[in-house]
Write a protein that holds these residues in place. Structure first.
Motif, mmCIF file in Angstrom:
data_model
loop_
_atom_site.group_PDB
_atom_site.id
_atom_site.type_symbol
_atom_site.label_atom_id
_atom_site.label_comp_id
_atom_site.label_asym_id
_atom_site.label_seq_id
_atom_site.Cartn_x
_atom_site.Cartn_y
_atom_site.Cartn_z
ATOM 1 N N UNK A 226 22.284 12.626 41.134
ATOM 2 C CA UNK A 226 23.617 13.045 41.573
ATOM 3 C C UNK A 226 24.522 13.297 40.376
ATOM 4 N N UNK A 227 24.433 12.435 39.365
ATOM 5 C CA UNK A 227 25.233 12.633 38.162
ATOM 6 C C UNK A 227 24.875 13.916 37.442
ATOM 7 N N UNK A 265 28.769 6.561 38.228
ATOM 8 C CA UNK A 265 27.321 6.797 38.192
ATOM 9 C C UNK A 265 26.710 6.184 36.939
ATOM 10 N N UNK A 266 27.396 6.318 35.803
ATOM 11 C CA UNK A 266 26.891 5.752 34.557
ATOM 12 C C UNK A 266 26.803 4.236 34.642
ATOM 13 N N UNK A 267 27.799 3.597 35.276
ATOM 14 C CA UNK A 267 27.781 2.143 35.411
ATOM 15 C C UNK A 267 26.614 1.671 36.271
ATOM 16 N N UNK A 268 26.373 2.338 37.394
ATOM 17 C CA UNK A 268 25.327 1.866 38.308
ATOM 18 C C UNK A 268 23.917 2.187 37.812
ATOM 19 N N UNK A 271 22.971 4.597 32.556
ATOM 20 C CA UNK A 271 22.599 5.772 31.761
ATOM 21 C C UNK A 271 23.884 6.366 31.179
ATOM 22 N N UNK A 272 23.930 6.663 29.885
ATOM 23 C CA UNK A 272 25.146 7.201 29.275
ATOM 24 C C UNK A 272 25.543 8.567 29.844
ATOM 25 N N UNK A 273 26.845 8.864 29.804
ATOM 26 C CA UNK A 273 27.358 10.143 30.311
ATOM 27 C C UNK A 273 26.727 11.323 29.588
ATOM 28 N N UNK A 274 26.602 11.211 28.276
ATOM 29 C CA UNK A 274 26.082 12.345 27.505
ATOM 30 C C UNK A 274 24.632 12.660 27.863
ATOM 31 N N UNK A 275 23.902 11.652 28.321
ATOM 32 C CA UNK A 275 22.522 11.888 28.750
ATOM 33 C C UNK A 275 22.498 12.763 29.998
ATOM 34 N N UNK A 276 23.428 12.547 30.919
ATOM 35 C CA UNK A 276 23.499 13.375 32.126
ATOM 36 C C UNK A 276 23.850 14.823 31.784
ATOM 37 N N UNK A 277 24.738 14.997 30.806
ATOM 38 C CA UNK A 277 25.085 16.355 30.369
ATOM 39 C C UNK A 277 23.868 17.043 29.755
ATOM 40 N N UNK A 278 23.134 16.309 28.927
ATOM 41 C CA UNK A 278 21.918 16.851 28.309
ATOM 42 C C UNK A 278 20.900 17.264 29.372
#
Length: 679
Positions: A226-227, A265-268, A271-278
């Motif tokens: 979802x993120x 989403x990152x807290x649950x 996983x870091x935010x930048x990883x989702x962007x990548x």
């Protein structure tokens, strides 16, 4: 001078329920299997096989094999004749049917053997009038149902299509252990320039060859998807054409994503935010192939998890294109065969279904009728079904239990009758797997079975004669195989050609959904499932979490702070090989490094792992690198005499869509019993 022995090498096939469905070369000397190797002529497996396949020689030749029928008398197994066993079992079946109805008989069937003719147990029970059957799957049921809701079925791309992929995401699937020929394909794809990303809580052997390994909190894979989708939409990378023309329900998905933040989403997921962007950029840098594993759908939110991953693959434009796909199962393979003509479902007059996961609870609570008799085929439920202690109670409560097996398993120990059956090398059949590739493999009879051992087919045939429907089994083994091949014979896939070639490719789509014709009620990819709604279930995607987690049950997670995983063993196909392993197996408790540090544990320490369902004891092995915090893994399948099944800890609850297990949705605690001796 001793005469020189002559050995012959035969082309054969692996019968195990596995992704790879390998081709074999089997060496036979003086009527005995000497060695099992890979068939180098097989287009997919190319001569390489795993230790589980090689272990079939030990299974066939083991001195622990059952050689004659057994009946439990006064708590002890006694040898009886086949005539006595068949007559008594048939009489008990007929008496049960007359007094209580045919559904007072439960057929507990699993997937220990992938032979086509193993479907004939269904024919037997259907001709008997219909019994209580199991539905769903401990192994992959949530994911199959999820993809059926999304696509209309669960199909994968052909193995060679991976070489069209620019990026490859292996999500929750340790192919090095469970799908070795895909592992080899990944290595080759890397050499050709593909980027490999592994998403898994554990830094496994597949992660070791990846460009990037991303750990995620167990059970939160769908939330991570979802993120990534939120980032795709923010960056305007989505395939709007596919969304507009070939899908329904996208607005529901968008509303769901708008209702949360990337920070949440990152807290649950941890996983870091930048990883989702990548990952958003990787998925939309098409074509990106996604290979989904089975573990992440073994939670209460498991079906929803796979659906969110499917949605991610869909909005990123990777459905129906070369090098793409949400590759989970390959059910077109099994659908190629004429299973209905083998099973005769129209013959059943009564029917009742228990889920495979809850069969023990259902046995204990069944009314109108109660379960009076159980047949176990191709399985070992006392080891493999969740919540072992309840399973043992349930099977012990039934008047008559019949087990067909090659060895005295945990389940066989509880039986009233144990009937010895053949190994794959002692009977002719054809083998396939609806998981990875589309080849059907031929398995000839290579050696004779020992003493009084008989095949499953012989047992069903003889019981059918005694129950009055013997004419439904009046076929030769060749005729049975030809019935199962059905219309495939018109396309050249005949028993004769299989005997000559050893393997033939089935006519399935190499790139599923390329024509954008989906098998859903709408004919489109469904972000909101109409099939689910027709079943009275939630058709919209959600951000559901596991039942047993910090986020959903804080008090439970305080009492049991560690997440238990129960992955497939390296050397055994589920519980099948433990008794022929050397050295003798023992329970290994693999733990995250932070657990070892917090509890001051070291390798080899003897520990207790427990929760409210049960406990298991074993020896610590510290997972040193790249493993998510607070994780314990104990391989599944271990027999009671080697320390007991990890399913003493797992729950029999079903997943959100009702057809899968929640084996990984399991919190536990751990404590030291005895320190390892340090030399």
């Amino acid at each position: 001078m001793e005469a020189r022995r002559l050995s012959t090498v035969y082309t054969s096939a692996c019968p195990l329920n596995c992704w790879d469905s390998c081709g074999f070369k089997v060496t036979v000397e003086d009527g005995k299997v000497l060695k099992v190797d890979g068939d180098e002529s097989h287009p997919i497996t190319k001569g390489k096989i795993c230790g589980r396949g090689r272990m079939l020689e030990k299974r066939t030749n083991s001195g622990e094999r059952l050689h004659y029928p057994l009946k439990k008398i006064d708590g002890q197994f006694t040898r009886i004749t086949w005539e006595q066993a068949l007559m008594e079992i048939a009489e008990k079946m007929q008496e049960t049917k007359e007094k209580h109805g045919s559904t007072a008989v439960l057929h507990s069937h699993d997937y220990a053997n992938g032979g086509l003719l193993k479907n004939l147990d269904q024919r037997f029970f259907n001709c008997f009038g219909g019994v209580t059957e199991l539905t769903g799957s401990i192994c992959w049921g949530s994911g199959i149902e999820a993809q059926t809701w999304d696509f209309g079925d669960a199909y994968s791309h052909a193995p060679e299509d991976i070489f069209h992929s620019k990026n490859i995401v292996v999500w929750g699937r340790n192919v090095a252990r469970t799908n070795m020929h895909l592992f080899q394909a990944l290595q080759e794809a890397k050499k050709r320039g593909a980027k490999l990303i592994v998403i898994d809580p554990i830094f496994n052997a597949t992660a070791k060859i990846a460009h990037t390994h991303i750990t995620v909190k167990p059970g939160m894979d769908g939330i991570l998807a979802a993120g990534i989708m939120k980032e795709i939409l923010r960056l305007q990378l989505e395939d709007q054409s596919f969304i507009d023309q070939h899908s329904v329900g996208f607005e529901d998905l968008k509303e769901l994503l708008d209702g949360t933040t990337l920070e949440e989403i990152s807290r649950t997921t941890e996983v870091p935010l930048e990883t989702m962007t990548e990952l958003a950029n990787i998925f939309c840098d098409r074509p990106t192939a996604t290979f989904l594993g089975l573990g992440m759908q073994r939670y209460e939110n498991g079906g929803n998890t796979i659906r969110l991953l499917d949605a991610l693959v869909a909005i990123s434009g990777n459905i129906g294109i070369a090098g793409g796909g949400a590759n989970y199962a390959h059910k077109q393979v099994g659908q190629s065969f004429d299973i209905p003509s083998l099973a005769l479902p129209e013959k059943k007059r009564q029917h009742r279904y228990f889920t495979m996961m809850e069969q023990a609870e259902e046995i204990l609570s069944a009314k109108n009728p109660e379960i009076k008799m159980i047949f176990v085929t191709c399985g070992n439920p006392l080891t493999q079904v969740p919540d072992t202690n309840v399973v043992k109670k349930a099977f012990s409560s039934v008047e008559t239990v019949v087990v067909i097996d090659q060895f005295m398993t945990d389940t066989a120990e509880l039986a009233d009758y144990v009937l010895p059956t053949t190994t794959a090398f002692e009977e002719e059949d054809i083998y396939y797997s609806s998981m990875y590739h589309a080849y059907v493999n031929y398995g000839p009879k290579l050696v004779n079975a020992p003493e009084e051992v008989q095949s499953d087919l012989w047992i069903w045939t003889e019981l059918a004669k005694r129950l009055g429907f013997g004419e439904e089994f009046a076929y030769t083994r060749e005729q049975w195989i030809e019935i199962g091949l059905g219309v495939l014979q018109e396309k050249g896939i005949t028993l004769e050609n299989l005997r000559e070639n050893g393997h033939l490719e089935l006519p399935v789509d190499s790139i599923p959904w390329q024509d954008r014709q989906f098998k859903t009620p709408s004919g489109k990819f469904e972000f909101t499932s109409q099939r689910a709604e027709r079943k009275g279930l939630e058709g919209k995607l959600t951000l559901a979490m596991p039942r047993e987690s910090t986020w959903t049950n804080a008090s439970l997670s305080e009492k049991y702070p560690y997440q238990l995983l129960t992955i497939h063993p390296l050397r055994s196909n589920h519980s099948q090989h433990y008794h022929v392993l050397t050295p003798e197996p023992k329970v290994k408790v693999e733990i995250s490094k932070n657990i070892a540090e917090n509890l001051q544990l070291r390798n080899g320490d003897y520990v207790r792992v427990w929760n409210e369902r049960g406990e298991i004891k074993g020896y610590v092995s510290i997972l040193e690198r790249g493993v998510h915090a607070n994780i314990i893994n104990i391989d599944e399948g271990i027999w009671s005499k080697y320390g007991g099944s990890v399913n003493q800890l797992t729950s029999s609850r079903v997943s959100d869509n009702g057809l899968g297990s929640t084996l990984y949705d399991c919190l536990v605690n751990l404590a030291l019993i005895e320190r390892a001796i340090v030399n």
